[in-house]
Design a protein around this motif. Structure first.
Motif, PDB file in Angstrom:
ATOM      1  N   VAL A   1      99.538  60.422  57.359  1.00 11.71           N
ATOM      2  CA  VAL A   1      99.892  60.930  58.684  1.00 11.71           C
ATOM      3  C   VAL A   1     101.392  60.750  58.907  1.00 11.71           C
ATOM      4  N   GLY A   2     102.077  61.843  59.190  1.00  9.57           N
ATOM      5  CA  GLY A   2     103.527  61.829  59.360  1.00  9.57           C
ATOM      6  C   GLY A   2     104.287  62.088  58.084  1.00  9.57           C
ATOM      7  N   GLY A   3     103.588  62.245  56.968  1.00  8.33           N
ATOM      8  CA  GLY A   3     104.252  62.347  55.679  1.00  8.33           C
ATOM      9  C   GLY A   3     104.426  63.748  55.137  1.00  8.33           C
ATOM     10  N   PHE A   4     104.022  64.771  55.891  1.00 11.04           N
ATOM     11  CA  PHE A   4     104.096  66.131  55.378  1.00 11.04           C
ATOM     12  C   PHE A   4     105.409  66.805  55.769  1.00 11.04           C
ATOM     13  N   PRO A   5     105.852  67.770  54.982  1.00  9.02           N
ATOM     14  CA  PRO A   5     107.128  68.426  55.279  1.00  9.02           C
ATOM     15  C   PRO A   5     106.970  69.519  56.336  1.00  9.02           C
ATOM     16  N   TRP A   6     108.057  69.776  57.065  1.00 12.73           N
ATOM     17  CA  TRP A   6     108.108  70.947  57.926  1.00 12.73           C
ATOM     18  C   TRP A   6     107.949  72.186  57.033  1.00 12.73           C
ATOM     19  N   PRO A   7     107.238  73.247  57.465  1.00 16.68           N
ATOM     20  CA  PRO A   7     106.745  73.536  58.808  1.00 16.68           C
ATOM     21  C   PRO A   7     105.302  73.101  59.064  1.00 16.68           C
ATOM     22  N   PHE A   8     104.750  72.217  58.215  1.00 12.34           N
ATOM     23  CA  PHE A   8     103.381  71.759  58.424  1.00 12.34           C
ATOM     24  C   PHE A   8     103.269  70.935  59.713  1.00 12.34           C
ATOM     25  N   ARG A   9     102.192  71.152  60.438  1.00  9.18           N
ATOM     26  CA  ARG A   9     101.747  70.269  61.507  1.00  9.18           C
ATOM     27  C   ARG A   9     100.595  69.438  60.967  1.00  9.18           C
ATOM     28  N   GLU A  10     100.263  68.349  61.664  1.00  7.12           N
ATOM     29  CA  GLU A  10      99.253  67.446  61.122  1.00  7.12           C
ATOM     30  C   GLU A  10      98.257  66.995  62.186  1.00  7.12           C
ATOM     31  N   TRP A  11      96.991  66.923  61.779  1.00  3.55           N
ATOM     32  CA  TRP A  11      95.991  66.266  62.616  1.00  3.55           C
ATOM     33  C   TRP A  11      96.414  64.805  62.778  1.00  3.55           C
ATOM     34  N   ASN A  12      96.424  64.344  64.032  1.00  4.00           N
ATOM     35  CA  ASN A  12      96.883  62.993  64.325  1.00  4.00           C
ATOM     36  C   ASN A  12      95.702  62.125  64.783  1.00  4.00           C
ATOM     37  N   ASP A  13      95.075  61.442  63.843  1.00  2.00           N
ATOM     38  CA  ASP A  13      93.930  60.608  64.202  1.00  2.00           C
ATOM     39  C   ASP A  13      94.344  59.351  64.965  1.00  2.00           C
TER      40      ASP A  13
ATOM     41  N   SER B   1     113.143  63.502  59.598  1.00  2.00           N
ATOM     42  CA  SER B   1     113.271  64.664  58.706  1.00  2.00           C
ATOM     43  C   SER B   1     113.357  65.978  59.486  1.00  2.00           C
ATOM     44  N   ASN B   2     113.975  65.923  60.665  1.00  2.00           N
ATOM     45  CA  ASN B   2     114.169  67.104  61.508  1.00  2.00           C
ATOM     46  C   ASN B   2     112.849  67.739  61.954  1.00  2.00           C
ATOM     47  N   ARG B   3     111.811  66.931  62.039  1.00  4.55           N
ATOM     48  CA  ARG B   3     110.518  67.459  62.484  1.00  4.55           C
ATOM     49  C   ARG B   3     110.442  67.472  64.005  1.00  4.55           C
ATOM     50  N   PRO B   4     109.785  68.473  64.581  1.00  5.28           N
ATOM     51  CA  PRO B   4     109.686  68.567  66.032  1.00  5.28           C
ATOM     52  C   PRO B   4     108.521  67.759  66.581  1.00  5.28           C
ATOM     53  N   ALA B   5     108.477  67.606  67.906  1.00  3.28           N
ATOM     54  CA  ALA B   5     107.379  66.891  68.547  1.00  3.28           C
ATOM     55  C   ALA B   5     106.061  67.626  68.398  1.00  3.28           C
ATOM     56  N   THR B   6     106.136  68.931  68.148  1.00  6.43           N
ATOM     57  CA  THR B   6     104.916  69.715  67.939  1.00  6.43           C
ATOM     58  C   THR B   6     104.333  69.506  66.543  1.00  6.43           C
ATOM     59  N   SER B   7     104.870  68.562  65.785  1.00 11.90           N
ATOM     60  CA  SER B   7     104.287  68.248  64.472  1.00 11.90           C
ATOM     61  C   SER B   7     102.921  67.607  64.618  1.00 11.90           C
ATOM     62  N   SER B   8     102.683  66.964  65.764  1.00 15.72           N
ATOM     63  CA  SER B   8     101.425  66.254  65.988  1.00 15.72           C
ATOM     64  C   SER B   8     100.395  67.181  66.623  1.00 15.72           C
ATOM     65  N   VAL B   9      99.277  67.398  65.919  1.00 12.03           N
ATOM     66  CA  VAL B   9      98.128  68.083  66.516  1.00 12.03           C
ATOM     67  C   VAL B   9      97.246  66.998  67.117  1.00 12.03           C
ATOM     68  N   ASN B  10      97.259  66.929  68.435  1.00 10.81           N
ATOM     69  CA  ASN B  10      96.562  65.879  69.158  1.00 10.81           C
ATOM     70  C   ASN B  10      95.105  66.271  69.408  1.00 10.81           C
ATOM     71  N   PHE B  11      94.211  65.348  69.195  1.00 14.09           N
ATOM     72  CA  PHE B  11      92.800  65.604  69.477  1.00 14.09           C
ATOM     73  C   PHE B  11      92.103  64.289  69.789  1.00 14.09           C
ATOM     74  N   ILE B  12      91.018  64.386  70.546  1.00 13.08           N
ATOM     75  CA  ILE B  12      90.198  63.216  70.849  1.00 13.08           C
ATOM     76  C   ILE B  12      88.861  63.327  70.138  1.00 13.08           C
ATOM     77  N   ALA B  13      88.424  64.567  69.897  1.00  9.59           N
ATOM     78  CA  ALA B  13      87.178  64.812  69.168  1.00  9.59           C
ATOM     79  C   ALA B  13      87.378  66.028  68.283  1.00  9.59           C
ATOM     80  N   ALA B  14      86.718  66.012  67.124  1.00 13.62           N
ATOM     81  CA  ALA B  14      86.746  67.137  66.193  1.00 13.62           C
ATOM     82  C   ALA B  14      85.343  67.270  65.610  1.00 13.62           C
ATOM     83  N   HIS B  15      85.169  68.249  64.730  1.00 13.04           N
ATOM     84  CA  HIS B  15      83.833  68.474  64.169  1.00 13.04           C
ATOM     85  C   HIS B  15      83.272  67.228  63.487  1.00 13.04           C
ATOM     86  N   ASP B  16      84.143  66.436  62.887  1.00 10.86           N
ATOM     87  CA  ASP B  16      83.742  65.234  62.158  1.00 10.86           C
ATOM     88  C   ASP B  16      83.811  64.038  63.095  1.00 10.86           C
ATOM     89  N   GLY B  17      82.674  63.587  63.610  1.00  3.50           N
ATOM     90  CA  GLY B  17      82.642  62.478  64.544  1.00  3.50           C
ATOM     91  C   GLY B  17      81.884  62.839  65.802  1.00  3.50           C
TER      92      GLY B  17
END
Length: 670
Positions: free
Chosen positions: A392-404, A438-454
């Motif tokens: 989490v946080g380790g992917f390069p732009w322009p990827f966004r990431e699920w933020n558990d 690494s010049n990543r924006p605040a929109t890098s984080s895909v915020n969620f409280i629930a997803a299909h898994d859980g």
């Protein structure tokens, strides 16, 4: 049978798969270690004609057949050594699915003949001579032509994006206002009632669980269950046929067109980290029989698959032709199907190099420089089960990431686990520790409280423990760390007070999600209080457990979600894309003054997020504890939003009465 004859003047090796040119079809298949490749053509009665592909260069076997038109069924038989200890598992008795097939006739029919070895012995070094053709779906030659009627990609900015994670089938199976014959299909997904609902709650993108053709596991079928989620890909180009009401892939294009006209993007959850063939003990359906050594990763002992996915195998994206297949698949869905982006399952696997996970590795570099793929939405599930897989946080732009981390900290805060104020503040600010580099924006984080898994969001406030007995694994599957709280009763209840308390907490959690920096993602059904009866691993529940239940006691949540989406759209400060900007955030305590160390540790007091931009200012007041009176900063304020009706009351003396577990937003008078 029709007589077929290859025409070398029309043959080419530069495009893989079955390419129809209006008069005939060019067939091309990559197998670097094959000795011979047979193209197998089938008529409607199932009669088979075998033809050796006449040309080969660079490991691509190919040939052009005049007169072969869309609708023609085909497959391959690939000849070569059966030498498991050397990584080779060729067996020409097995009919193989073209990795580039655009459409399949139907599902795999389980039979011992599907295995390259004698499965009855359990010894994968044996050789099975049975013909698997009766049990393997056939590929179709297709015509990509489609009238897109000036359809254009929407390119909704990330700062304005609200994602809705949904299952094509499960979303509409219980939706009474969708015609019965359309339920569970792309036609139902893009029906007027569904689009109107999504627009109402402010959704700008639907993120669909896997729609690639996938395998139904035999062990689930034996239990009377099925692979519902679809994370068991059989082919990366062909859609899952069950999701097509008409059986034709044009239905997906029609759905995408309808979504785009409604201002909604389409994102696909894709599984390129493994395939449905499983470990070396799995069936031979496609890649294993075409070129096992090229398509899969192996350990030092080439007989065994190298597995960091928990599924038995790992796709070898480090191989240039396998990487090309993945990129061709992605481009196919963008260029031919007009989807707007992808969520990559277990994406850490795709970044694995010989030295481990590498954010500058070949897969990410290939996508980032690609003129087609570099311009669509790219989302990583930033982990796998291998060593060093949590990224989490380790992917390069322009990827966004699920933020558990967002999921866990928000759940823990509202469940009053204690000591969570500081972590909640980080999540509200876009998780800068993880993403502000690494010049990543605040929109890098895909915020969620629930997803299909859980747990679903409603189950987070309804169950202390998972209830997965229906999965047939003695409740041993699924997560145990759910950070949930049943609010006084385990599961469904008629107690009005418990239901009201659950509604209050869910509204507060939805508010936190929609008021945080980053990209909010809602699980389908959370806006109506959908429950899975406490099942937090409904991967095998293609029934009312896994389907979205639209009629329940929490339908009033829809109004809250709609209000939050409108508020977020009205105030761009809430979705600020940049960490480094003119916007300032000041944290205040219930007295209106600056937060102190003591206040950060006080679980019972409110916090105020004071957001000031160049042209406007907002106060987000969060009370995770009991009712409290909060002093507001100097200035004129009006109440813009309260998570619960009556839960926030603005007083003439500049204070705000906050009810227990509530969220409020205030702004200067317009």
């Amino acid at each position: 049978m029709t007589q077929f004859k290859f025409d070398p003047s029309g043959a080419y090796a530069t495009a893989l798969g079955a390419q129809f040119n209006g008069e005939g079809t060019n067939f091309a298949l990559f197998s670097d270690h094959a000795e011979r490749v047979e193209l197998c053509l089938f008529d409607e009665a199932g009669n088979e004609t075998r033809l050796d592909l006449p040309e080969m260069e660079g490991g691509v076997w190919y040939g052009y057949l005049p007169g072969v038109v869309p609708g023609q069924r085909y497959g391959y038989r690939v000849h070569g050594p059966y030498a498991p200890s050397e990584g080779h598992r060729f067996n020409a008795n097995k009919l193989l699915i073209d990795p580039y097939a655009r459409q399949l006739t139907g599902p795999v029919v389980w039979n011992g003949a599907l295995f390259g070895y004698d499965v009855s012995t359990g010894d994968d070094t044996t050789f099975d001579e049975r013909d698997s053709a009766p049990y393997v779906p056939k590929c179709f030659v297709t015509d990509p032509a489609y009238d897109w009627d000036q359809d254009r990609a929407l390119h909704t900015p990330w700062s304005e994006t609200v994602i809705y994670e949904a299952h094509v089938r499960g979303l509409t199976m219980l939706r009474d206002d969708v015609p019965e014959e359309m339920r569970g299909t792309f036609a139902g997904l893009a029906s007027d009632p569904m689009i109107e609902h999504l627009q109402k709650i402010g959704v700008t993108a639907v993120e669909l669980l896997p729609v690639h053709a996938f395998l139904q596991d035999s062990h689930l079928i034996d239990k009377g269950l099925s692979n519902y989620w679809g994370y068991n890909t059989l082919n990366f180009f062909a859609p899952e046929r069950r999701y097509l009401r008409t059986g034709e892939w044009g239905e997906i294009k029609e759905a995408v067109t309808r979504f785009h006209k409604a201002g909604i993007e389409v994102i696909l959850d894709v599984v390129y980290n493994h395939t449905a063939e499983g470990s070396e003990l799995g069936p031979t359906l496609s890649f294993r029989g075409i070129d096992n050594q090229s398509y899969y990763l192996h350990g030092e002992d080439k007989r065994h698959c190298y597995d960091v996915t928990g599924t038995g195998n790992t796709v070898n994206v480090a191989h240039p032709m396998v990487l090309r297949m993945v990129l061709d698949s992605l481009r196919h869905w963008v260029q031919e199907m007009h989807v707007d982006g992808f969520r990559f399952d277990l994406a850490s696997t795709l970044g694995r190099e010989p030295t481990g996970f590498e954010r500058e590795g070949g897969f990410f570099a290939a996508i980032r420089q690609d003129p087609v793929l570099g311009s669509v939405k790219l989302i990583a599930e930033p982990w796998d089960i291998g060593e060093g897989g949590y990224q989490v946080g380790g992917f390069p732009w322009p990827f966004r990431e699920w933020n558990d981390k967002f999921r866990d900290d928000v759940r823990a805060f509202w469940a009053r686990k204690g000591g969570m104020k500081g972590k909640l503040a980080e999540r509200l600010c876009g998780s800068p520790v993880q993403f502000n580099h690494s010049n990543r924006p605040a929109t890098s984080s895909v915020n969620f409280i629930a997803a299909h898994d859980g747990f679903t969001l409603w189950d987070v406030v309804s169950y202390n423990d998972k209830h997965n007995a229906a999965n047939g694994e003695d409740n041993n599957d699924g997560h145990d760390h759910n950070l949930s709280d049943n609010m006084g009763a385990e599961g469904h209840t008629d107690d009005a007070d418990v239901i009201a308390a659950r509604m209050r907490r869910v509204r507060a959690m939805l508010s936190t999600l929609m008021l945080s920096r980053g990209v909010p993602m809602i699980l389908a059904g959370d806006e109506v209080g959908n429950s899975q009866d406490g099942n937090n691993n409904a991967y095998c529940q293609d029934n009312e457990i896994g389907w979205t239940r639209w009629a329940n006691e929490a339908e009033g949540l829809t109004k809250t979600q709609a209000e939050l989406a409108a508020l977020r759209q009205k105030h761009p400060l809430l979705g600020e894309a940049r960490f480094a900007s003119d916007t300032t955030v000041t944290w205040r305590g219930p007295d209106g003054g600056a937060m102190t160390d003591e206040l950060w540790q006080d679980d019972d007091s409110s916090i105020i997020m004071d957001i000031e931009g160049a042209e406007t200012r907002l106060l987000v007041v969060i009370n995770g504890g009991d009712a409290e009176t909060v002093a507001l900063p100097e200035g004129e304020w009006q109440l813009s939003f309260a998570s619960e009706d009556g839960s926030a009351t603005l007083k003439d003396d500049g204070t705000l009465n906050m009810d227990w577990q509530a969220v409020a937003v205030l702004a200067p008078p317009a």
